[in-house]
Write a protein that holds these residues in place. Structure first.
Motif, PDB file in Angstrom:
ATOM      1  N   TYR A  69     -11.942   0.165  -3.368  1.00 51.19           N
ATOM      2  CA  TYR A  69     -10.572   0.141  -2.873  1.00 51.19           C
ATOM      3  C   TYR A  69      -9.702   0.801  -3.943  1.00 51.19           C
ATOM      4  O   TYR A  69      -9.727   0.391  -5.101  1.00 51.19           O
ATOM      5  N   LYS A  91       0.835  -1.208   0.000  1.00 51.62           N
ATOM      6  CA  LYS A  91       0.000   0.000   0.000  1.00 51.62           C
ATOM      7  C   LYS A  91       0.872   1.261   0.000  1.00 51.62           C
ATOM      8  O   LYS A  91       0.478   2.302   0.498  1.00 51.62           O
ATOM      9  N   GLU A 124      -4.610 -10.073   0.460  1.00 52.93           N
ATOM     10  CA  GLU A 124      -4.944  -9.615   1.822  1.00 52.93           C
ATOM     11  C   GLU A 124      -6.135  -8.663   1.837  1.00 52.93           C
ATOM     12  O   GLU A 124      -6.839  -8.572   2.842  1.00 52.93           O
ATOM     13  N   ASP A 125      -6.345  -7.924   0.733  1.00 56.83           N
ATOM     14  CA  ASP A 125      -7.493  -7.006   0.685  1.00 56.83           C
ATOM     15  C   ASP A 125      -8.792  -7.774   0.940  1.00 56.83           C
ATOM     16  O   ASP A 125      -9.699  -7.276   1.611  1.00 56.83           O
ATOM     17  N   ALA A 137     -10.439  -8.578   5.469  1.00 56.83           N
ATOM     18  CA  ALA A 137     -11.689  -7.841   5.726  1.00 56.83           C
ATOM     19  C   ALA A 137     -12.513  -8.615   6.758  1.00 56.83           C
ATOM     20  O   ALA A 137     -12.396  -9.832   6.864  1.00 56.83           O
ATOM     21  N   PHE A 159      -4.291  -4.917  -6.758  1.00 59.86           N
ATOM     22  CA  PHE A 159      -4.776  -5.378  -5.447  1.00 59.86           C
ATOM     23  C   PHE A 159      -4.042  -6.622  -4.961  1.00 59.86           C
ATOM     24  O   PHE A 159      -3.356  -7.294  -5.726  1.00 59.86           O
ATOM     25  N   TYR A 190      -5.918   1.813  -5.255  1.00 62.74           N
ATOM     26  CA  TYR A 190      -4.491   1.521  -5.145  1.00 62.74           C
ATOM     27  C   TYR A 190      -3.736   2.827  -4.890  1.00 62.74           C
ATOM     28  O   TYR A 190      -3.836   3.769  -5.681  1.00 62.74           O
TER      29      TYR A 190
END
Length: 769
Positions: A574, A406, A592-593, A597, A589, A576
């Protein structure tokens, strides 16, 4: 991190050694890691301990406290569910299941409370010295103790905190930190105390009552006013804020329950348009854009951002080491780093209309501290990295947390395309370099912001939409492989990254300064034989090979989380952090995204040619209330309707197909949209327990038509489990008039004239409730 929750009047939450022998049957414990939050309930724990432990677990998980990003709380109850998958994972994290203590006598909880509180030591910073606070020494601290102009040091045995108010000077903070560090590394003596806070259960003979330096699992932390951790707040007698969020939530939950009954699909006209906003990072009130080149200030003036220097520190458990120049840009996903970026903001002067040459006026030098946290870094290191940014902060610069994957562009550009995230930890480099080959996935769209992510060296890690770097350590050979659908700018990023490895020969990649690296560039479908030596046999079916796909892949995938947690059903995109709206970003992406959650989650994944609805899983250890099931069925139906409308919004005449896929059972076409993917067998097992789940690709419209079914035969309504989408509180509405009269022995009109409590009683007697 293992927390013991013990007591009766003022329940104490204390950090204890993370091993199985620290447990006992009379208390509750919380085991926290970056990816797990376990609540262990001893068989004889009292009601107050259970309530406190459950409240803490929920707060830590929902607020992501103490570095824990677990998607849900897993409960392990002694003697009840000790053989589940969660229990096995719990014992594994504690280095195996061993014997532990039984419950103590009933009065032991209050005796423990009094004894552990007596070990509390609180100091004030006065005239560059730490002076014990007589009023609170050996007592539970109160909030009135905290003053914006003061520095306090709290010694709770296994936890030592430096707390400072917001009006404290940098010099005072530094002095307090050094004095507290001296206290931390110095002698501790609990010989005259009834209990040793470092070993309250007396289960480890290696931890003495008197000794030098705290154990490596203990915490040394720095806290600022209004940024305290929940573990710190729990030590206070009157920190009432802990209760407030629960009360507020309970009120809003009731309102949400009422509004959820009539949830509607999200307005897709707010989803379909692609956001074109430029990326920027605001530091000290100024938007510095991507961290280089010219930017325009709020007043219309032109500024230029120029890098002056970049320094990096590797953060260890309770120490840090500065990296040599040749190691700058080399990260490990199991580690934490502090990056100090010094930059110059200069003003450009000159008239564009007249064609004058613009001249640069030397501006102000600034600095920012990034603390970068690898996805497998430990909780204590994450805390330490935040602490180190302050200790290293000679110039009082901005401090920014950066999570792996990120990174903002101003962080990435510091390494000019030479950033590499290696697998493992820096201390394990010798083990990591045992293999001759390494494989890296190219990420980023702009050459100076490019970065490499180490992935498993296997055919299954190849991606047709990007470039990959295969490195042979012994021969110092790089194969720069371009997937058949890789964009030209992605190939350029790969070339820059390969040349950086050739120039720098990083030790972290297994190379040496004397290595003479050669680069061979090749395309998917025409690889030299040496390329396949790295990946084993040539297996195009191990990944989603697109050589036979005629489609153009000049689009950026999009990701939305779909949820009604706010009260209304909504879709949140979401974004980037390093996106460049002007170019295609093939893999923005990460896995883990989806998986971090709160579960069960629903995600819309737009891959242009097709749209996926990704469905998460129900945590098996948690008891699921009927209302939660009803809410989930409603959310799921709304999500499907939203997905179908979204597809029509993209192309009315020929909408893309939409597919429902389940966590743990994702097809290759889906997993290869991400730079790397780890199959989660534990999640697949949970998903496969659901009769409706399947690893077959299912059309969303087919599933939705089943959910929207209005009438069912009486036999199906009486059978368990109920058909999917059926509201268990209103089973009578799914019956035909004939079946209705057969089941309830009255007409609908007669039934509707009954008071609601009689309706419920009647349904219960007939098996319709």
């Amino acid at each position: 991190m293992l927390l013991q929750i013990k007591g009766r009047r003022h329940v104490q939450t204390r950090l204890v050694e993370p091993r199985a022998s620290s447990l006992n049957s009379g208390d509750c414990f919380l085991l926290l890691t970056p990816h797990y939050c376990f609540l262990w309930i001893g068989e004889f724990a009292n009601v107050i301990e259970k309530a406190k432990a459950s409240e803490l677990a929920t707060l830590i998980q929902t607020k992501r406290e103490l570095g824990c990003r677990a998607p849900y709380v897993q409960t392990v109850e002694e003697g009840i569910n000790t053989h589940t998958h969660a229990a096995k994972e719990f014992w594994k994290l504690l280095s195996g299941q061993t014997s532990y203590q039984s419950a103590g006598r009933p009065e032991e909880d209050e005796m423990y409370e009094a004894a552990i509180i007596e070990t509390n030591c609180i100091y004030r910073l006065m005239d560059d010295k730490l002076i014990p606070d007589d009023d609170y020494w050996g007592k539970m601290p109160k909030c009135t103790l905290l003053n914006s102009k003061e520095v306090l040091v709290f010694d709770f045995g296994s936890e030592v905190y430096v707390w400072h108010g917001k009006e404290v000077t940098l010099a005072q903070r530094k002095v307090a930190f050094q004095l507290a560090k001296h206290l931390w590394n110095g002698t501790f003596d609990y010989a005259n105390c009834d209990i040793n806070p470092l070993d309250p259960g007396e289960c480890n003979p290696l931890i003495p009552r008197k000794g030098q330096g705290r154990p490596d699992w203990a915490i040394f932390g720095r806290l600022t006013e209004h940024n305290e951790t929940i573990l710190f707040k729990e030590k206070f007698l009157d920190w009432t804020e802990l209760k407030k969020p629960i009360e507020k939530n309970s009120e809003s939950t009731q309102q949400k329950e009422e509004t959820r009954c009539d949830t509607k699909p999200y307005d897709i006209m707010r989803m379909v348009p692609v956001p074109q906003t430029a990326v920027g990072t605001v530091l000290e009130g100024m938007n510095i854009g991507r961290g280089y080149g010219f930017i325009e200030g709020d007043d219309g003036r032109q500024f230029e951002i120029i890098t002056v220097s970049v320094d990096v520190w590797h953060i260890l458990e309770f120490d840090y080491s500065r990296l040599p120049k040749q190691s700058i840009g080399q990260f490990h996903e199991g580690d934490t780093y502090v990056v100090k970026w010094k930059y110059l903001v200069s003003t450009s002067v000159g008239s564009r209309q007249k064609g004058d040459q613009q001249t640069r006026v030397v501006g102000k030098e600034k600095c920012v501290y990034f603390f970068w946290q690898g996805r497998h870094s430990t909780v204590s290191e994450k805390g330490t990295s935040a602490l180190m940014t302050v200790e290293l902060d000679e110039e009082r610069g901005a401090q920014v947390q950066v999570l792996q994957g990120k990174e903002p562009p101003c962080f990435l550009q510091c390494f000019q395309g030479g950033m590499i995230v290696h697998a493992g930890r820096r201390e394990e480099e010798e083990e990591n370099t045992q293999s001759d080959w390494r494989l890296y996935c190219v990420r980023g769209e702009v050459s100076v912001e490019g970065n490499l992510l180490e992935v498993a060296c296997h055919c299954s890690s190849l991606r047709s939409r990007t470039s990959m770097i295969v490195l042979n350590i012994n021969k110092a050979v790089i194969y720069l492989w371009h997937g058949c659908k890789a964009q030209p700018h992605t190939k350029d990023v790969g070339r820059t990254a390969a040349n950086k490895i050739k120039e720098q020969c990083p030790l972290e990649a297994g190379l040496h300064s004397s290595s003479k690296v050669t680069i061979h560039e090749c395309d998917e479908g025409s690889e030299p034989l040496g390329f396949w030596d790295a990946l084993g046999r040539r297996d195009r079916k191990a990944y989603d090979c697109m050589l036979q796909d005629p489609g153009k892949f000049n689009f950026t995938p999009r990701l939305f989380i779909l949820s009604s947690s706010s009260g209304e059903f909504s879709a949140t995109e979401y974004i980037y952090p390093a996106r460049d709206p002007a170019v295609v970003n093939s893999m923005p992406f990460l896995q883990e995204d989806l998986y971090t959650a709160p579960q069960p989650a629903l995600f819309l994944v737009d891959n242009h040619h097709e749209v996926y609805l990704w469905q998460g899983w129900w945590p098996v250890e948690n008891e699921i209330a009927g209302s939660a099931r009803i809410r989930w069925a409603s959310d799921r139906k709304c999500a499907m309707e939203t997905v179908l409308q979204y597809c029509k919004g993209k192309n009315v005449k020929k909408p893309p197909k939409s597919y429902l896929i389940h966590a743990g059972l994702e097809p290759l076409t889906f997993t290869n949209m991400f730079p790397s993917w780890e199959h989660r067998e534990d999640i697949a097992e949970i998903t496969e327990m659901d009769a409706e789940a399947s690893n077959q690709i299912i059309l969303v419209e087919d599933v939705l038509s089943k959910l929207c079914k209005k009438l069912y035969p009486l036999a199906e309504i009486l059978a368990r489990p109920l058909p999917e989408g059926v509201d268990p509180l209103k089973l009578e509405i799914y019956l035909s008039d004939e079946d209705f009269e057969t089941a309830l022995q009255m007409t609908r009109e007669e039934y509707n004239s009954l008071p609601s409590w009689k309706q419920v009683n009647l349904k219960k007697t007939k098996g319709l409730f």
